[in-house]
Design a protein around this motif. Structure first.
Motif, PDB file in Angstrom:
ATOM      1  N   TYR A 164       0.833  -1.197   0.000  1.00  0.00           N
ATOM      2  CA  TYR A 164       0.000   0.000   0.000  1.00  0.00           C
ATOM      3  C   TYR A 164       0.872   1.253   0.000  1.00  0.00           C
ATOM      4  CZ  TYR A 164      -3.608  -3.342   1.192  1.00  0.00           C
ATOM      5  OH  TYR A 164      -4.460  -4.415   1.161  1.00  0.00           O
ATOM      6  N   PHE A 165       0.344   2.325  -0.594  1.00  0.00           N
ATOM      7  CA  PHE A 165       1.060   3.598  -0.579  1.00  0.00           C
ATOM      8  C   PHE A 165       0.234   4.647   0.155  1.00  0.00           C
ATOM      9  CE2 PHE A 165      -1.482   3.740  -4.455  1.00  0.00           C
ATOM     10  CZ  PHE A 165      -1.962   5.048  -4.494  1.00  0.00           C
ATOM     11  N   GLU A 166       0.929   5.585   0.745  1.00  0.00           N
ATOM     12  CA  GLU A 166       0.326   6.705   1.478  1.00  0.00           C
ATOM     13  C   GLU A 166      -0.196   7.687   0.439  1.00  0.00           C
ATOM     14  OE1 GLU A 166       2.015   9.932   4.776  1.00  0.00           O
ATOM     15  OE2 GLU A 166       3.154   8.115   4.302  1.00  0.00           O
ATOM     16  N   ASN A 167      -1.522   7.802   0.299  1.00  0.00           N
ATOM     17  CA  ASN A 167      -2.054   8.602  -0.807  1.00  0.00           C
ATOM     18  C   ASN A 167      -2.258  10.080  -0.480  1.00  0.00           C
ATOM     19  OD1 ASN A 167      -4.660   8.787   0.488  1.00  0.00           O
ATOM     20  ND2 ASN A 167      -5.162   6.762  -0.303  1.00  0.00           N
ATOM     21  N   GLY A 168      -2.200  10.463   0.797  1.00  0.00           N
ATOM     22  CA  GLY A 168      -2.252  11.879   1.166  1.00  0.00           C
ATOM     23  C   GLY A 168      -3.625  12.514   1.214  1.00  0.00           C
ATOM     24  N   LEU A 169      -4.685  11.738   1.010  1.00  0.00           N
ATOM     25  CA  LEU A 169      -6.026  12.330   0.949  1.00  0.00           C
ATOM     26  C   LEU A 169      -6.450  12.929   2.289  1.00  0.00           C
ATOM     27  CD1 LEU A 169      -7.986   9.723  -1.209  1.00  0.00           C
ATOM     28  CD2 LEU A 169      -6.970  11.877  -1.935  1.00  0.00           C
ATOM     29  N   ILE A 170      -6.259  12.178   3.375  1.00  0.00           N
ATOM     30  CA  ILE A 170      -6.684  12.638   4.699  1.00  0.00           C
ATOM     31  C   ILE A 170      -5.724  12.110   5.753  1.00  0.00           C
ATOM     32  CG2 ILE A 170      -8.461  12.399   6.506  1.00  0.00           C
ATOM     33  CD1 ILE A 170     -10.564  12.360   4.324  1.00  0.00           C
ATOM     34  N   TYR A 171      -5.404  12.969   6.715  1.00  0.00           N
ATOM     35  CA  TYR A 171      -4.694  12.559   7.931  1.00  0.00           C
ATOM     36  C   TYR A 171      -5.501  13.068   9.122  1.00  0.00           C
ATOM     37  CZ  TYR A 171      -0.623  11.961   4.876  1.00  0.00           C
ATOM     38  OH  TYR A 171       0.219  11.576   3.864  1.00  0.00           O
ATOM     39  N   ILE A 172      -5.568  12.275  10.163  1.00  0.00           N
ATOM     40  CA  ILE A 172      -6.143  12.729  11.433  1.00  0.00           C
ATOM     41  C   ILE A 172      -5.118  12.421  12.514  1.00  0.00           C
ATOM     42  CG2 ILE A 172      -8.058  12.595  13.052  1.00  0.00           C
ATOM     43  CD1 ILE A 172      -9.825  11.541  10.849  1.00  0.00           C
ATOM     44  N   VAL A 173      -4.785  13.431  13.308  1.00  0.00           N
ATOM     45  CA  VAL A 173      -3.731  13.282  14.314  1.00  0.00           C
ATOM     46  C   VAL A 173      -4.216  13.870  15.638  1.00  0.00           C
ATOM     47  CG1 VAL A 173      -1.299  13.663  14.830  1.00  0.00           C
ATOM     48  CG2 VAL A 173      -2.067  13.689  12.453  1.00  0.00           C
ATOM     49  N   SER A 174      -4.064  13.111  16.705  1.00  0.00           N
ATOM     50  CA  SER A 174      -4.450  13.627  18.016  1.00  0.00           C
ATOM     51  C   SER A 174      -3.489  14.738  18.424  1.00  0.00           C
ATOM     52  CB  SER A 174      -4.431  12.512  19.062  1.00  0.00           C
ATOM     53  OG  SER A 174      -3.098  12.134  19.364  1.00  0.00           O
ATOM     54  N   THR A 175      -4.001  15.745  19.114  1.00  0.00           N
ATOM     55  CA  THR A 175      -3.140  16.846  19.546  1.00  0.00           C
ATOM     56  C   THR A 175      -2.125  16.366  20.580  1.00  0.00           C
ATOM     57  OG1 THR A 175      -4.910  17.476  21.087  1.00  0.00           O
ATOM     58  CG2 THR A 175      -4.765  18.687  19.026  1.00  0.00           C
ATOM     59  N   LYS A 176      -2.465  15.343  21.346  1.00  0.00           N
ATOM     60  CA  LYS A 176      -1.500  14.772  22.304  1.00  0.00           C
ATOM     61  C   LYS A 176      -0.285  14.230  21.573  1.00  0.00           C
ATOM     62  CE  LYS A 176      -4.786  13.470  25.953  1.00  0.00           C
ATOM     63  NZ  LYS A 176      -5.359  12.338  26.737  1.00  0.00           N
ATOM     64  N   LEU A 177      -0.523  13.575  20.438  1.00  0.00           N
ATOM     65  CA  LEU A 177       0.576  13.034  19.654  1.00  0.00           C
ATOM     66  C   LEU A 177       1.426  14.157  19.073  1.00  0.00           C
ATOM     67  CD1 LEU A 177       1.957  10.519  18.446  1.00  0.00           C
ATOM     68  CD2 LEU A 177       0.366  10.690  16.519  1.00  0.00           C
ATOM     69  N   LEU A 178       0.775  15.215  18.602  1.00  0.00           N
ATOM     70  CA  LEU A 178       1.508  16.349  18.046  1.00  0.00           C
ATOM     71  C   LEU A 178       2.434  16.973  19.083  1.00  0.00           C
ATOM     72  CD1 LEU A 178      -1.318  18.077  15.991  1.00  0.00           C
ATOM     73  CD2 LEU A 178       0.734  17.015  15.062  1.00  0.00           C
ATOM     74  N   LYS A 179       1.959  17.044  20.302  1.00  0.00           N
ATOM     75  CA  LYS A 179       2.778  17.622  21.378  1.00  0.00           C
ATOM     76  C   LYS A 179       4.001  16.759  21.685  1.00  0.00           C
ATOM     77  CE  LYS A 179      -1.068  20.100  23.533  1.00  0.00           C
ATOM     78  NZ  LYS A 179      -1.976  20.202  24.705  1.00  0.00           N
ATOM     79  N   LYS A 180       3.897  15.478  21.342  1.00  0.00           N
ATOM     80  CA  LYS A 180       5.042  14.567  21.517  1.00  0.00           C
ATOM     81  C   LYS A 180       6.026  14.659  20.352  1.00  0.00           C
ATOM     82  CE  LYS A 180       2.351  11.131  24.105  1.00  0.00           C
ATOM     83  NZ  LYS A 180       1.831   9.726  24.091  1.00  0.00           N
TER      84      LYS A 180
END
Length: 224
Positions: A164-180
């Motif tokens: 599979y390839f990362e197609n870039g259509l949508i990402y969802i990221v928790s803000t807790k993860l972003l802070k890490k």
């Protein structure tokens, strides 16, 4: 339901396709397609992070909030993570997660975002990204010799190991993860998208021309 910030990163300065985020695809610029997609999906906390005055002006006319991204966070070598972190730190409200919609992926199935959110919440993961099946027979070239990578010579395409390839259509990221300091977590859900729109990721003029063909075809056929 969790609180989501919809973020559209649209810097200026593309080298391979200058001004691409404001390039017109149909009756909207690329950045406008992501804005419209978020609005049609029922979201209103939509932010565009940019260092481009033209995008600032356009976004303001669409009643979308703008985050002025420093040029230091908008270079060709700068990872998208820093722009997302800057955006989250710039908003006043607290959000549980960020929905990332890239202008370079302007065509998305209508129901994809709602499905992605349902999966993100049901699976209770740190992040989600959309992926698509790659059914090509891939190989490397060494000393002018083609060396199969994901198959054996003579093997049928239908018997290939699924990749599979990362197609870039949508990402969802928790803000807790972003802070890490990360966009993709240890519990990162790969949402499989089986749709021709997954083939559109605009970096070059030929990519844009392909997007135009897809856009006109689906518009004329009134299909998702």
């Amino acid at each position: 339901m969790k609180k989501y910030l919809v973020l559209i990163p649209a810097r200026k300065g593309s080298q391979r396709l200058p001004g691409k985020n404001m390039k017109m695809l149909g009756d909207l610029p690329l950045v406008g397609h992501s804005i419209s997609y978020a609005l049609k999906s029922g979201f209103y906390d939509i932010f565009v992070t940019t260092n481009d005055p033209d995008i600032v002006q356009y976004s303001s006319k669409r009643n979308v909030k703008v985050i002025n991204r420093p040029d230091a966070l908008a270079g060709n070598e700068e990872p998208i993570l820093t722009a997302v972190q800057h955006a989250v730190a710039s908003v006043e409200k607290g959000y549980d997660a960020v929905i990332l919609l890239q202008p370079t992926n302007p065509l998305r199935p209508k129901s994809l975002l709602r499905k992605a959110i349902e999966v993100f919440e049901y699976e209770n993961v740190e992040s989600l990204m959309t992926v698509s099946r790659n059914e090509h027979k891939l190989g490397t070239i060494t000393d002018n010799r083609f060396i199969p990578y994901n198959y054996k010579m003579g093997q049928r395409s239908q018997d290939l190991e699924p990749l599979y390839f990362e197609n870039g259509l949508i990402y969802i990221v928790s803000t807790k993860l972003l802070k890490k300091g990360s966009l993709l977590g240890n519990t990162n859900y790969p949402l499989i998208v089986d749709h021709p729109f997954s083939e559109i990721d605009i970096d070059t003029e030929s990519d844009f021309e392909k997007a135009e063909m897809y856009y006109e075809f689906y518009k004329e056929n009134n299909s998702d």
